[in-house]
Design an enzyme around this catalytic site. Structure first.
Site, PDB file in Angstrom:
ATOM      1  N   HIS A 255      29.903  35.882  31.166  1.00 41.48           N
ATOM      2  CA  HIS A 255      30.928  34.753  30.846  1.00 41.48           C
ATOM      3  C   HIS A 255      32.143  34.815  31.633  1.00 41.48           C
ATOM      4  O   HIS A 255      32.589  33.999  32.389  1.00 41.48           O
ATOM      5  CB  HIS A 255      31.176  34.616  29.476  1.00 41.48           C
ATOM      6  CG  HIS A 255      30.202  34.251  28.627  1.00 41.48           C
ATOM      7  ND1 HIS A 255      29.346  32.848  28.851  1.00 41.48           N
ATOM      8  CD2 HIS A 255      29.431  34.789  27.614  1.00 41.48           C
ATOM      9  CE1 HIS A 255      28.553  32.929  27.645  1.00 41.48           C
ATOM     10  NE2 HIS A 255      28.629  33.914  27.119  1.00 41.48           N
TER      11      HIS A 255
ATOM     12  N   HIS B 226      26.563  40.563  28.327  1.00 41.85           N
ATOM     13  CA  HIS B 226      26.572  39.186  28.173  1.00 41.85           C
ATOM     14  C   HIS B 226      27.798  38.718  28.202  1.00 41.85           C
ATOM     15  O   HIS B 226      28.188  37.608  29.046  1.00 41.85           O
ATOM     16  CB  HIS B 226      25.970  38.928  26.643  1.00 41.85           C
ATOM     17  CG  HIS B 226      25.942  37.556  26.300  1.00 41.85           C
ATOM     18  ND1 HIS B 226      24.925  36.913  26.148  1.00 41.85           N
ATOM     19  CD2 HIS B 226      27.030  36.937  25.738  1.00 41.85           C
ATOM     20  CE1 HIS B 226      25.158  35.736  25.645  1.00 41.85           C
ATOM     21  NE2 HIS B 226      26.508  35.727  25.374  1.00 41.85           N
ATOM     22  N   GLU B 227      28.998  39.048  27.485  1.00 45.38           N
ATOM     23  CA  GLU B 227      30.204  38.906  27.702  1.00 45.38           C
ATOM     24  C   GLU B 227      30.906  38.810  28.891  1.00 45.38           C
ATOM     25  O   GLU B 227      31.609  37.837  29.352  1.00 45.38           O
ATOM     26  CB  GLU B 227      31.126  39.415  26.615  1.00 45.38           C
ATOM     27  CG  GLU B 227      31.122  39.024  25.062  1.00 45.38           C
ATOM     28  CD  GLU B 227      31.015  37.443  24.797  1.00 45.38           C
ATOM     29  OE1 GLU B 227      32.128  37.109  25.672  1.00 45.38           O
ATOM     30  OE2 GLU B 227      30.267  37.055  24.104  1.00 45.38           O
TER      31      GLU B 227
END
Ligand SMILES: [Zn+2]
Length: 373
Positions: free
Chosen positions: A72, A68-69
């Site tokens: 980004h 997820h990170e």
């Protein structure tokens, strides 16, 4: 707070770190899975299976948060915004992104990338779950929980309050419609704080009229949301006050330089104790060699202070971040925050002309806000 962390290596040039608080979550999740969730849902496994699958599930949960990170960060990097590091901690992950996105479009894509990747991962785990359901119960249990947690991760992050991903998406849309970044941040953080309070009151209600543990957890999340929303707006307000002002307006000009040959003991007694300064440029033959700070000195044990020299302890010039007298103060605050340092030397034509510290910026901000400027 998130400075300390165990480095796990680099991915696409981004260093990945594990904050100590992450272990708390790892142990809690594994424990809850192995002694609660799996035995309740699948009563026929062996004790070793509960713990084995529990640990494996926790580790894959960690990979999910990291993915997820990373998504980004990768979108940020393609948009030309360098990402220094990702630190995983108790509430998830934090990317150290060196500056705010320059356009509504970039912000929109950057913010949405995380929840989207969680949804895709959730879908993949769900697909595997359907495929292995008849063949292996432990594998089915593992994939089912991971499908569910990734969907929850996407849902939680899409809460439309800044600085959550959903709040960033909201901010980028208002920014795109109005062209005003500051107002968009204000609106998105007000909504963020409102949602934070909603969670806090909902949690308190739940503590008294239902499950106190869940209630406490919800209230904690609410408190976290509220603080983060208020904090990120304040930072933007600070940036607004600082923007357009130069380093030379607030820097400290008189900086007693010290010789690299001094021992730490001499430095402490002859300079630190009677000046109260926390930071000294190290200069030899009018050349700047580096910087020595109170933090560097604290790293030297008492018995070594008699023999260790300033040169051996200082941060050398090539590793030193610095600013120039004409740099914008808003960028300096950003630099101090992302690098997590307290002061920077101000350098012009290879000469140190001053020092700028967080304190300088804070008193500048304080004076101006007291005068309403
Ligand atoms: Zn995210």
């Amino acid at each position: 707070m998130l400075k300390a962390g165990i480095p796990l290596g680099r991915f696409f040039g981004i260093s990945i770190k594990l904050h100590y608080s992450w272990f708390i979550i790892f142990v809690l999740v594994t424990w809850a899975l192995a002694t609660g969730y799996f035995p309740d849902s699948y009563p026929k496994w062996s004790l070793a299976a509960y713990w084995g699958i529990g640990v494996a599930t926790s580790l894959l949960f960690f990979v999910s948060v990291l993915a997820h990170e990373l998504s980004h960060s990768l979108v940020a990097q393609t948009a030309g915004i360098p990402v220094k590091s990702i630190t995983l901690f108790v509430f998830g992950g934090v990317s150290q992104i060196s500056k705010e996105p320059g356009s509504a479009n970039t912000e929109f894509r950057m913010a949405l990338a995380g929840p989207l990747s969680s949804l895709v991962l959730g879908g993949i785990f769900w697909g595997i779950h359907i495929a292995v359901k008849g063949a292996s119960e432990p594998l089915a249990g593992l994939t089912f929980w991971l499908a569910w947690i990734n969907a929850a991760l996407a849902g939680f992050n899409l809460i439309p309050g800044f600085p959550m991903d959903g709040g960033r998406v909201l901010r980028s849309i208002i920014w795109w419609r109005t062209g005003n970044l500051r107002n968009s941040t204000r609106i998105a953080s007000i909504i963020g704080r409102a949602i934070g309070y909603l969670f806090i009151f909902g949690g308190i209600f739940w503590i008294f009229w239902g499950n106190w543990l869940n209630g406490l957890w919800i209230a904690l999340i609410g408190w976290f949301l509220e603080t983060a929303a208020a904090g990120s707006y304040q930072q933007l307000a600070f940036q607004d006050i600082l923007r357009g002002h130069k380093v030379s307006e607030v820097m400290t000009r008189e900086c007693p330089a010290v010789s690299p040959k001094l021992t730490i003991e001499q430095l402490v007694h002859e300079y630190v104790l009677n000046s109260g300064r926390r930071c000294f440029p190290v200069v030899e033959d009018s050349h700047l060699l580096g910087l020595i700070t109170l933090n560097d000195i604290k790293g030297v044990s008492r018995e070594h202070r008699l023999t260790k020299t300033v040169k051996e302890t200082m941060t050398p010039l090539e590793k030193l971040k610095s600013v120039q007298p004409n740099d914008d103060l808003a960028n300096v605050l950003q630099l101090l925050t992302t690098e997590d340092i307290n002061q920077l030397p101000v350098i012009e034509n290879n000469n140190i002309v001053g020092m700028i510290a967080r304190d300088n910026l804070l008193s500048f901000i304080r004076t101006r806000s007291e005068l309403g400027m």
